[in-house]
Design a protein around this motif. Sequence first.
Motif, mmCIF file in Angstrom:
data_model
loop_
_atom_site.group_PDB
_atom_site.id
_atom_site.type_symbol
_atom_site.label_atom_id
_atom_site.label_comp_id
_atom_site.label_asym_id
_atom_site.label_seq_id
_atom_site.Cartn_x
_atom_site.Cartn_y
_atom_site.Cartn_z
ATOM 1 N N LYS A 25 18.317 36.274 -83.218
ATOM 2 C CA LYS A 25 17.893 37.490 -83.919
ATOM 3 C C LYS A 25 17.414 37.188 -85.322
ATOM 4 O O LYS A 25 16.370 37.682 -85.784
ATOM 5 C CB LYS A 25 19.060 38.475 -83.951
ATOM 6 C CG LYS A 25 18.734 39.793 -84.631
ATOM 7 C CD LYS A 25 19.957 40.706 -84.617
ATOM 8 C CE LYS A 25 19.667 42.020 -85.351
ATOM 9 N NZ LYS A 25 20.846 42.921 -85.359
ATOM 10 N N TRP A 26 18.170 36.346 -86.057
ATOM 11 C CA TRP A 26 17.822 36.034 -87.443
ATOM 12 C C TRP A 26 16.523 35.236 -87.545
ATOM 13 O O TRP A 26 15.833 35.297 -88.558
ATOM 14 C CB TRP A 26 18.954 35.237 -88.089
ATOM 15 C CG TRP A 26 20.239 36.021 -88.190
ATOM 16 C CD1 TRP A 26 20.373 37.362 -88.287
ATOM 17 C CD2 TRP A 26 21.553 35.465 -88.195
ATOM 18 N NE1 TRP A 26 21.703 37.702 -88.346
ATOM 19 C CE2 TRP A 26 22.459 36.564 -88.297
ATOM 20 C CE3 TRP A 26 22.075 34.171 -88.135
ATOM 21 C CZ2 TRP A 26 23.840 36.387 -88.333
ATOM 22 C CZ3 TRP A 26 23.437 34.010 -88.189
ATOM 23 C CH2 TRP A 26 24.322 35.110 -88.277
ATOM 24 N N ASN A 27 16.194 34.481 -86.453
ATOM 25 C CA ASN A 27 15.030 33.581 -86.534
ATOM 26 C C ASN A 27 13.910 33.989 -85.586
ATOM 27 O O ASN A 27 12.925 33.258 -85.435
ATOM 28 C CB ASN A 27 15.466 32.151 -86.233
ATOM 29 C CG ASN A 27 16.417 31.602 -87.280
ATOM 30 O OD1 ASN A 27 15.997 31.108 -88.316
ATOM 31 N ND2 ASN A 27 17.716 31.713 -87.017
ATOM 32 N N GLY A 28 14.057 35.131 -84.921
ATOM 33 C CA GLY A 28 12.993 35.600 -84.041
ATOM 34 C C GLY A 28 12.733 34.698 -82.858
ATOM 35 O O GLY A 28 11.595 34.540 -82.417
ATOM 36 N N ILE A 29 13.786 34.076 -82.359
ATOM 37 C CA ILE A 29 13.659 33.157 -81.210
ATOM 38 C C ILE A 29 13.889 33.943 -79.926
ATOM 39 O O ILE A 29 14.881 34.680 -79.803
ATOM 40 C CB ILE A 29 14.672 32.001 -81.330
ATOM 41 C CG1 ILE A 29 14.407 31.194 -82.596
ATOM 42 C CG2 ILE A 29 14.604 31.109 -80.095
ATOM 43 C CD1 ILE A 29 15.440 30.111 -82.850
ATOM 44 N N LYS A 30 12.995 33.782 -78.953
ATOM 45 C CA LYS A 30 13.118 34.496 -77.687
ATOM 46 C C LYS A 30 13.705 33.622 -76.582
ATOM 47 O O LYS A 30 14.231 34.130 -75.600
ATOM 48 C CB LYS A 30 11.753 35.031 -77.252
ATOM 49 C CG LYS A 30 11.200 36.093 -78.181
ATOM 50 C CD LYS A 30 9.886 36.657 -77.658
ATOM 51 C CE LYS A 30 9.346 37.748 -78.605
ATOM 52 N NZ LYS A 30 8.057 38.296 -78.100
ATOM 53 N N ASP A 31 13.563 32.330 -76.700
ATOM 54 C CA ASP A 31 14.089 31.442 -75.659
ATOM 55 C C ASP A 31 14.991 30.393 -76.305
ATOM 56 O O ASP A 31 15.382 30.525 -77.464
ATOM 57 C CB ASP A 31 12.952 30.795 -74.853
ATOM 58 C CG ASP A 31 11.950 30.112 -75.754
ATOM 59 O OD1 ASP A 31 12.345 29.735 -76.883
ATOM 60 O OD2 ASP A 31 10.783 29.956 -75.352
ATOM 61 N N GLU A 32 15.317 29.359 -75.554
ATOM 62 C CA GLU A 32 16.230 28.327 -76.049
ATOM 63 C C GLU A 32 15.499 27.136 -76.676
ATOM 64 O O GLU A 32 16.109 26.128 -76.990
ATOM 65 C CB GLU A 32 17.105 27.813 -74.885
ATOM 66 C CG GLU A 32 17.802 28.898 -74.086
ATOM 67 C CD GLU A 32 18.888 29.566 -74.900
ATOM 68 O OE1 GLU A 32 19.468 28.882 -75.757
ATOM 69 O OE2 GLU A 32 19.138 30.763 -74.696
ATOM 70 N N ASP A 33 14.158 27.255 -76.811
ATOM 71 C CA ASP A 33 13.351 26.098 -77.214
ATOM 72 C C ASP A 33 13.408 25.906 -78.732
ATOM 73 O O ASP A 33 12.827 26.665 -79.501
ATOM 74 C CB ASP A 33 11.903 26.298 -76.762
ATOM 75 C CG ASP A 33 11.074 25.037 -76.976
ATOM 76 O OD1 ASP A 33 11.691 23.973 -77.162
ATOM 77 O OD2 ASP A 33 9.833 25.138 -76.961
ATOM 78 N N ILE A 34 14.155 24.898 -79.177
ATOM 79 C CA ILE A 34 14.178 24.508 -80.587
ATOM 80 C C ILE A 34 13.846 23.022 -80.669
ATOM 81 O O ILE A 34 14.139 22.258 -79.740
ATOM 82 C CB ILE A 34 15.550 24.799 -81.239
ATOM 83 C CG1 ILE A 34 16.682 24.089 -80.473
ATOM 84 C CG2 ILE A 34 15.819 26.293 -81.305
ATOM 85 C CD1 ILE A 34 18.032 24.232 -81.126
ATOM 86 N N LYS A 35 13.233 22.617 -81.811
ATOM 87 C CA LYS A 35 12.779 21.238 -81.954
ATOM 88 C C LYS A 35 13.370 20.619 -83.213
ATOM 89 O O LYS A 35 13.660 21.321 -84.197
ATOM 90 C CB LYS A 35 11.253 21.184 -82.033
ATOM 91 C CG LYS A 35 10.568 21.714 -80.780
ATOM 92 C CD LYS A 35 9.057 21.680 -80.928
ATOM 93 C CE LYS A 35 8.373 22.231 -79.667
ATOM 94 N NZ LYS A 35 6.901 22.244 -79.799
ATOM 95 N N PRO A 36 13.571 19.296 -83.216
ATOM 96 C CA PRO A 36 14.083 18.617 -84.411
ATOM 97 C C PRO A 36 13.218 18.908 -85.632
ATOM 98 O O PRO A 36 11.985 18.917 -85.555
ATOM 99 C CB PRO A 36 14.037 17.133 -84.029
ATOM 100 C CG PRO A 36 14.119 17.140 -82.528
ATOM 101 C CD PRO A 36 13.383 18.360 -82.094
ATOM 102 N N GLY A 37 13.872 19.178 -86.781
ATOM 103 C CA GLY A 37 13.162 19.480 -88.027
ATOM 104 C C GLY A 37 12.938 20.960 -88.236
ATOM 105 O O GLY A 37 12.548 21.378 -89.338
ATOM 106 N N MET A 38 13.148 21.740 -87.205
ATOM 107 C CA MET A 38 12.938 23.190 -87.310
ATOM 108 C C MET A 38 13.985 23.797 -88.243
ATOM 109 O O MET A 38 15.165 23.472 -88.189
ATOM 110 C CB MET A 38 13.030 23.818 -85.911
ATOM 111 C CG MET A 38 12.741 25.281 -85.865
ATOM 112 S SD MET A 38 12.778 25.848 -84.133
ATOM 113 C CE MET A 38 12.439 27.583 -84.357
ATOM 114 N N LYS A 39 13.552 24.726 -89.132
ATOM 115 C CA LYS A 39 14.457 25.373 -90.088
ATOM 116 C C LYS A 39 14.969 26.682 -89.497
ATOM 117 O O LYS A 39 14.188 27.527 -89.068
ATOM 118 C CB LYS A 39 13.716 25.631 -91.393
ATOM 119 C CG LYS A 39 14.560 26.324 -92.464
ATOM 120 C CD LYS A 39 13.717 26.543 -93.725
ATOM 121 C CE LYS A 39 14.516 27.285 -94.784
ATOM 122 N NZ LYS A 39 13.708 27.534 -96.011
ATOM 123 N N LEU A 40 16.307 26.827 -89.497
ATOM 124 C CA LEU A 40 16.924 28.037 -88.982
ATOM 125 C C LEU A 40 17.681 28.749 -90.082
ATOM 126 O O LEU A 40 18.344 28.108 -90.913
ATOM 127 C CB LEU A 40 17.890 27.696 -87.835
ATOM 128 C CG LEU A 40 17.289 27.077 -86.575
ATOM 129 C CD1 LEU A 40 18.406 26.747 -85.583
ATOM 130 C CD2 LEU A 40 16.274 28.008 -85.938
#
Length: 598
Positions: free
Chosen positions: A579-594
Amino acid sequence: MIIRKISLAVSVFFSITVFAQNTANSEVKPEVKISYLDSVKNSFVKNDLAICVDSLWMNELTSLDIYDDLTKDIQTINKDVTVDQELPTELLKQRLQAMNEKSPFEIEYNQGLENIIKSFLKNRKKSFSRLMSLSEYYFPIFEDAFAKQNVPLEIKYLAVVESALNPKAVSRMGATGLWQFMYGTGKQYDLKIDSYIDERSDPLKATAAASEYMTRMFAIFGDWELVLASYNSGPGNVTKAIRRSGGKTKYWDIRNYLPKETQGYVPAFLATMYLFEYHKEHGIHPQRALIKNFETDTIRIKEKMSFKQIADLLDMPQSEIELLNPSYKLKIVPFYKDEQHFLRLPKDKIATFVNNEEKIYAYARYDSNIYKMPSRLAQKVTPKTKTKPVKVPEPVDLESYIVQKGDNLSSIAQKYDVSVTDIKVWNNLKSNSLVLGRALKIKPKDFVSKPSEIIKKPTETAVASAEISDKNEIEVEYIVKNGDNLGSIAKKFDITLSELKEWNNLTTNNLALGKVLIVSKKENTVAETTVVASNSVDSFKKKATTAKTVGQDYYVKKGDSLYSISKKYPGVTISDIKKWNGIKDEDIKPGMKLKING
């Protein structure tokens, strides 16, 4: 003074007694409600005769292990192999001669017959003890039918070879009943076969059909040994054997031209006859007779009834009704228009049935209506009860047991203190036959499922419980119910499929009803000293959480997942991060800021 004290004590004692009686009389006894079944039975007109039947003994006598063992012996026994068993050959010749003198069969000594007799004595003495007990019920039926057709009474021993006196015996080819009739042969001799009834299992009707067959075959071959051979392999094979032998018409002359099984069939029949005739001399003691045919009678049933209803009303084991009425396939006496159906019962039970016939039919109608209540209606009228979660033990490695000579499923089951059914399920066995040297899988006793451990179907409300693990984590468990799958459970608890599999060490997507799954893991903090067990998924989602860490950024590292990140921040859930980061799926990548609690 002493007399005055004694008088006072006596008066006090009687006062207490009178007071106690008055108090007891003044008490109102609670009304005890009884069931409709009990009320019907209490009103029965009973007679004085009673027969005690041990239901465990009944199950023992009606088991199929003897049938499987004898069938295997007859098919595989080698009449040319000498068996080491104490029985002088000269004594055997004398006894066979004595049997021959009073029998229409040509009973003569040969080495093959001696080997089969000794093999039965060595390996099947206990089986014959049980068979002789059953014979007290069945042999009078056979003898009566054979006497009407002038068939030798000795042919009664053929039923031992065919079915081990089990009317429910079914061969691999589908032959059924005491006399092992195939479907087509049964129809040929007017034996009724439908969804409810199979008269191939009816002792009276099947024996009459077998008697008629024997009479017809004797008219063709004129030799009773050839009649028996034709009963086993068919008249066509006997005719071919006669031609191949050069026109010989005696069984012992054409035996080597018959099918292999038939070559041992007639000797097995003669060996059975010998053991029944000389069982005392060989120390074979018949077990106690369960029931005798003359102690039973039949009654016509006017309405459809189940064996269970009859057993409940007449206070008798259902297994006894099954033994006496084996032709009813579904344990139900049907009612067809313009047809009569009969039930065989012990005579004292017949008397009770006749004296209370209308009450019995009334209860059967009532019980059948309850049984047929639609499942949805039954759920509405049945009070819901909370089901206590039960953990199902995970499968364990099975032990191996190598089948040895003389083994059968019953002896192996007894050795490991398990049931025959369990062994058959673990090894995918369809019959009780065992092959020497085969490796059987056996579960240790501690892991054998008991009937009391069977998990009942959970109610509509899912059961979720939270537990604090040794690793300073809070684990929430969920019990799988009907209709669940991994995807629906993961969605319900806002977790990923991979997390659900990882927490529960799942390698497939298959789920068993009642399985306990871990659906959440949270680090235990000081604020979470109290864990509340919830009985619904909704209340589980609404459980109190600790204060979330405020205003932090997190940079995704290699190997991170939303679950592992949420664990770093007490009280933070995967849905929060999404919710805080507007993510709809589980796809996150190294270096991504949350953003955490942004």
